[in-house]
Design a protein around this motif. Structure first.
Motif, PDB file in Angstrom:
ATOM      1  N   PHE A  32     -64.007  61.211 -20.481  1.00 53.12           N
ATOM      2  CA  PHE A  32     -63.796  60.883 -21.883  1.00 53.12           C
ATOM      3  C   PHE A  32     -64.146  62.117 -22.705  1.00 53.12           C
ATOM      4  O   PHE A  32     -64.978  62.927 -22.288  1.00 53.12           O
ATOM      5  CB  PHE A  32     -64.698  59.721 -22.329  1.00 53.12           C
ATOM      6  N   VAL A  41     -67.101  60.675 -16.488  1.00 52.21           N
ATOM      7  CA  VAL A  41     -67.656  59.326 -16.317  1.00 52.21           C
ATOM      8  C   VAL A  41     -67.518  58.819 -14.884  1.00 52.21           C
ATOM      9  O   VAL A  41     -68.491  58.359 -14.292  1.00 52.21           O
ATOM     10  CB  VAL A  41     -67.002  58.342 -17.327  1.00 52.21           C
ATOM     11  N   PRO A  60     -76.697  51.562 -13.721  1.00 51.00           N
ATOM     12  CA  PRO A  60     -77.423  51.612 -14.989  1.00 51.00           C
ATOM     13  C   PRO A  60     -76.484  51.670 -16.186  1.00 51.00           C
ATOM     14  O   PRO A  60     -75.298  51.990 -16.041  1.00 51.00           O
ATOM     15  CB  PRO A  60     -78.252  52.902 -14.878  1.00 51.00           C
ATOM     16  N   GLY A  62     -74.282  52.662 -19.086  1.00 49.98           N
ATOM     17  CA  GLY A  62     -73.532  53.883 -19.390  1.00 49.98           C
ATOM     18  C   GLY A  62     -73.015  54.637 -18.176  1.00 49.98           C
ATOM     19  O   GLY A  62     -72.465  55.726 -18.309  1.00 49.98           O
ATOM     20  N   CYS A  63     -73.149  54.053 -16.972  1.00 52.40           N
ATOM     21  CA  CYS A  63     -72.738  54.793 -15.770  1.00 52.40           C
ATOM     22  C   CYS A  63     -71.232  54.708 -15.524  1.00 52.40           C
ATOM     23  O   CYS A  63     -70.708  55.403 -14.655  1.00 52.40           O
ATOM     24  CB  CYS A  63     -73.504  54.327 -14.542  1.00 52.40           C
ATOM     25  N   GLY A  64     -70.558  53.838 -16.263  1.00 52.37           N
ATOM     26  CA  GLY A  64     -69.102  53.773 -16.104  1.00 52.37           C
ATOM     27  C   GLY A  64     -68.586  52.480 -15.482  1.00 52.37           C
ATOM     28  O   GLY A  64     -67.417  52.405 -15.098  1.00 52.37           O
ATOM     29  N   LYS A  65     -69.438  51.455 -15.433  1.00 48.80           N
ATOM     30  CA  LYS A  65     -69.015  50.174 -14.833  1.00 48.80           C
ATOM     31  C   LYS A  65     -67.827  49.573 -15.584  1.00 48.80           C
ATOM     32  O   LYS A  65     -66.839  49.186 -14.979  1.00 48.80           O
ATOM     33  CB  LYS A  65     -70.172  49.148 -14.854  1.00 48.80           C
ATOM     34  N   SER A  66     -67.957  49.500 -16.923  1.00 46.88           N
ATOM     35  CA  SER A  66     -66.876  48.885 -17.710  1.00 46.88           C
ATOM     36  C   SER A  66     -65.614  49.737 -17.657  1.00 46.88           C
ATOM     37  O   SER A  66     -64.505  49.211 -17.676  1.00 46.88           O
ATOM     38  CB  SER A  66     -67.315  48.682 -19.157  1.00 46.88           C
ATOM     39  N   GLU A 179     -70.211  41.645 -17.131  1.00 43.06           N
ATOM     40  CA  GLU A 179     -71.484  41.177 -17.691  1.00 43.06           C
ATOM     41  C   GLU A 179     -71.317  39.817 -18.398  1.00 43.06           C
ATOM     42  O   GLU A 179     -71.752  39.670 -19.553  1.00 43.06           O
ATOM     43  CB  GLU A 179     -72.039  42.207 -18.697  1.00 43.06           C
ATOM     44  N   HIS A 212     -75.569  45.065 -14.780  1.00 42.92           N
ATOM     45  CA  HIS A 212     -76.587  46.094 -14.570  1.00 42.92           C
ATOM     46  C   HIS A 212     -77.857  45.456 -14.018  1.00 42.92           C
ATOM     47  O   HIS A 212     -78.872  46.122 -13.827  1.00 42.92           O
ATOM     48  CB  HIS A 212     -76.871  46.848 -15.878  1.00 42.92           C
ATOM     49  N   ARG A 230     -73.758  59.288 -14.189  1.00 36.13           N
ATOM     50  CA  ARG A 230     -73.182  60.556 -14.648  1.00 36.13           C
ATOM     51  C   ARG A 230     -73.190  61.670 -13.620  1.00 36.13           C
ATOM     52  O   ARG A 230     -74.180  62.370 -13.517  1.00 36.13           O
ATOM     53  CB  ARG A 230     -73.942  60.959 -15.908  1.00 36.13           C
TER      54      ARG A 230
HETATM   55  N1  ATP Z   1     -63.195  55.127 -25.108  1.00 40.37           N
HETATM   56  C1  ATP Z   1     -64.249  55.927 -24.912  1.00 40.37           C
HETATM   57  N2  ATP Z   1     -64.335  57.137 -25.511  1.00 40.37           N
HETATM   58  C2  ATP Z   1     -65.372  57.961 -25.291  1.00 40.37           C
HETATM   59  N3  ATP Z   1     -66.418  57.659 -24.497  1.00 40.37           N
HETATM   60  C3  ATP Z   1     -66.398  56.473 -23.883  1.00 40.37           C
HETATM   61  C4  ATP Z   1     -65.323  55.527 -24.047  1.00 40.37           C
HETATM   62  N4  ATP Z   1     -65.597  54.423 -23.308  1.00 40.37           N
HETATM   63  C5  ATP Z   1     -66.769  54.656 -22.712  1.00 40.37           C
HETATM   64  N5  ATP Z   1     -67.256  55.874 -23.038  1.00 40.37           N
HETATM   65  C6  ATP Z   1     -68.505  56.474 -22.534  1.00 40.37           C
HETATM   66  O1  ATP Z   1     -68.408  56.503 -21.126  1.00 40.37           O
HETATM   67  C7  ATP Z   1     -69.656  56.199 -20.544  1.00 40.37           C
HETATM   68  C8  ATP Z   1     -69.497  54.994 -19.630  1.00 40.37           C
HETATM   69  O2  ATP Z   1     -69.242  53.856 -20.431  1.00 40.37           O
HETATM   70  P1  ATP Z   1     -69.106  52.402 -19.816  1.00 40.37           P
HETATM   71  O3  ATP Z   1     -68.911  51.468 -20.950  1.00 40.37           O
HETATM   72  O4  ATP Z   1     -68.079  52.398 -18.746  1.00 40.37           O
HETATM   73  O5  ATP Z   1     -70.552  52.183 -19.148  1.00 40.37           O
HETATM   74  P2  ATP Z   1     -71.223  50.866 -18.557  1.00 40.37           P
HETATM   75  O6  ATP Z   1     -71.740  51.226 -17.220  1.00 40.37           O
HETATM   76  O7  ATP Z   1     -70.287  49.724 -18.653  1.00 40.37           O
HETATM   77  O8  ATP Z   1     -72.458  50.659 -19.558  1.00 40.37           O
HETATM   78  P3  ATP Z   1     -73.186  49.279 -20.022  1.00 40.37           P
HETATM   79  O9  ATP Z   1     -74.051  48.866 -18.874  1.00 40.37           O
HETATM   80  O10 ATP Z   1     -74.018  49.724 -21.196  1.00 40.37           O
HETATM   81  O11 ATP Z   1     -72.138  48.290 -20.368  1.00 40.37           O
HETATM   82  C9  ATP Z   1     -70.621  55.966 -21.690  1.00 40.37           C
HETATM   83  O12 ATP Z   1     -71.343  57.147 -21.909  1.00 40.37           O
HETATM   84  C10 ATP Z   1     -69.717  55.669 -22.872  1.00 40.37           C
HETATM   85  O13 ATP Z   1     -70.314  56.087 -24.067  1.00 40.37           O
END
Ligand code: ATP
Ligand code: MG
Length: 279
Positions: A32, A41, A60, A62-66, A179, A212, A230
């Motif tokens: 991203f 990511v 954890p 912000g690791c990129g799961k979503s 989640e 998480h 990351r």
């Molecule tokens: N559209 C986007 N543009 C820029 N950065 C993004 C975008 N979507 C996600 N990110 C960043 O990518 C990283 C991973 O985001 P993601 O939502 O996949 O994490 P996550 O593991 O689901 O976190 P959480 O447990 O908080 O839901 C984060 O640092 C987030 O800020």
């Protein structure tokens, strides 16, 4: 107590699902671009999810799961690599994958039944079939009595049941859950985990469940894939052979939980440090 040994390290055990692969991820990577610059990511994530498997994606904040979840759902494109469902590349959302999010995303102007029937009506099913299927899934999630209730009359747990019913009504081959219980209190969450185990046992669907929460992942999953922080790489896959229904205080689960928590400690620290640095 004997120390926990990963099933993949046990003699004769296979780290891959014994079931036919339903979803295959091949070297999925994603960057991203944000105000902080380039964010790497996901880094070459490859895994297979078997047909009928309950698969948990853990890592954890912000690791990129979503991000990975959205790529599987077809809502986001990977920069490189691909996702295959039953051998066919995913190019966008499809009726074989239905998504349940944290907030349920229900239509507040429709009744419980109206919410469940909406997607079925969009598919052009006959009226009687729609009604019958909606009532069957509301029965499955134990909400038949609330079929005519308005959404605002329901508790958080009941709303999540409606969103699960709405997804199940569409009979997707894959149920994607990001989640789904994160906003619920601990007791309701516990009940919903029990309910989901029961529903999954009845439907035999392939479930991809993002969390998480280590305890939640190992209570629900046949297999848990752990993502590092990351870049998000597949750090480990852990098979959970315990019989179901699983209780949250099963001592055998606690042992696996400790193992995964230790493994994730450095990644969780890195995630928290970064969140604090952002403030
Ligand atoms: N559209 C986007 N543009 C820029 N950065 C993004 C975008 N979507 C996600 N990110 C960043 O990518 C990283 C991973 O985001 P993601 O939502 O996949 O994490 P996550 O593991 O689901 O976190 P959480 O447990 O908080 O839901 C984060 O640092 C987030 O800020
Ligand atoms: Mg997320």
């Amino acid at each position: 107590m004997t120390p926990y040994v990963e099933p993949s390290r046990r003699e004769g055990a296979s780290p891959q699902p014994a079931l036919a692969p339903r979803v295959t991820l091949e070297n999925v990577s994603k960057d991203f671009h944000s105000h902080q610059g380039k964010l790497h990511v996901l880094d070459s994530v490859s895994l297979q999810i078997g047909a009928g498997e309950f698969f948990c994606l853990l890592g954890p904040s912000g690791c990129g799961k979503s991000t990975l979840f959205n790529i599987i759902a077809g809502l986001e494109r990977p920069d490189s690599g691909q996702v295959l469902v039953d051998g066919r590349p995913v190019t966008g959302p499809g009726p074989d994958r239905v998504v349940v999010f944290q907030d349920g995303a229900l239509f507040p102007w429709l009744t419980v039944r109206g919410n469940v029937e909406f997607g079925l009506a969009m598919r052009g099913l006959p009226r009687a079939a729609i009604r019958e299927r909606a009532m069957a899934v509301l029965d499955l999630v134990r909400l038949s009595r609330f079929a005519d209730a308005c959404i605002h009359e329901l508790s958080g747990g009941m709303r999540q049941r409606v969103s699960i019913a709405r997804a199940l009504a569409l009979e997707p081959r894959i149920l994607l859950m990001d989640e789904p219980f994160a906003a619920l209190d601990a007791q309701t969450r516990n009940v919903m985990q029990e309910e989901l185990q029961r529903i999954w046992a009845q439907t035999g669907q392939t479930v991809i469940f993002v969390t998480h929460n280590v305890a939640e992942a190992i209570r629900l999953g046949d297999r848990v894939a752990v993502l590092s922080f990351r870049p998000g790489q597949l750090k480990r896959e852990v098979s959970i052979p315990n019989p179901r229904p699983r209780l949250s205080d099963d001592p055998r689960l606690l042992e696996i939980r400790t193992f995964i928590l230790r493994d994730l400690r450095a990644d969780v620290h890195a995630a928290v440090e970064e969140e604090l640095a952002d403030e």
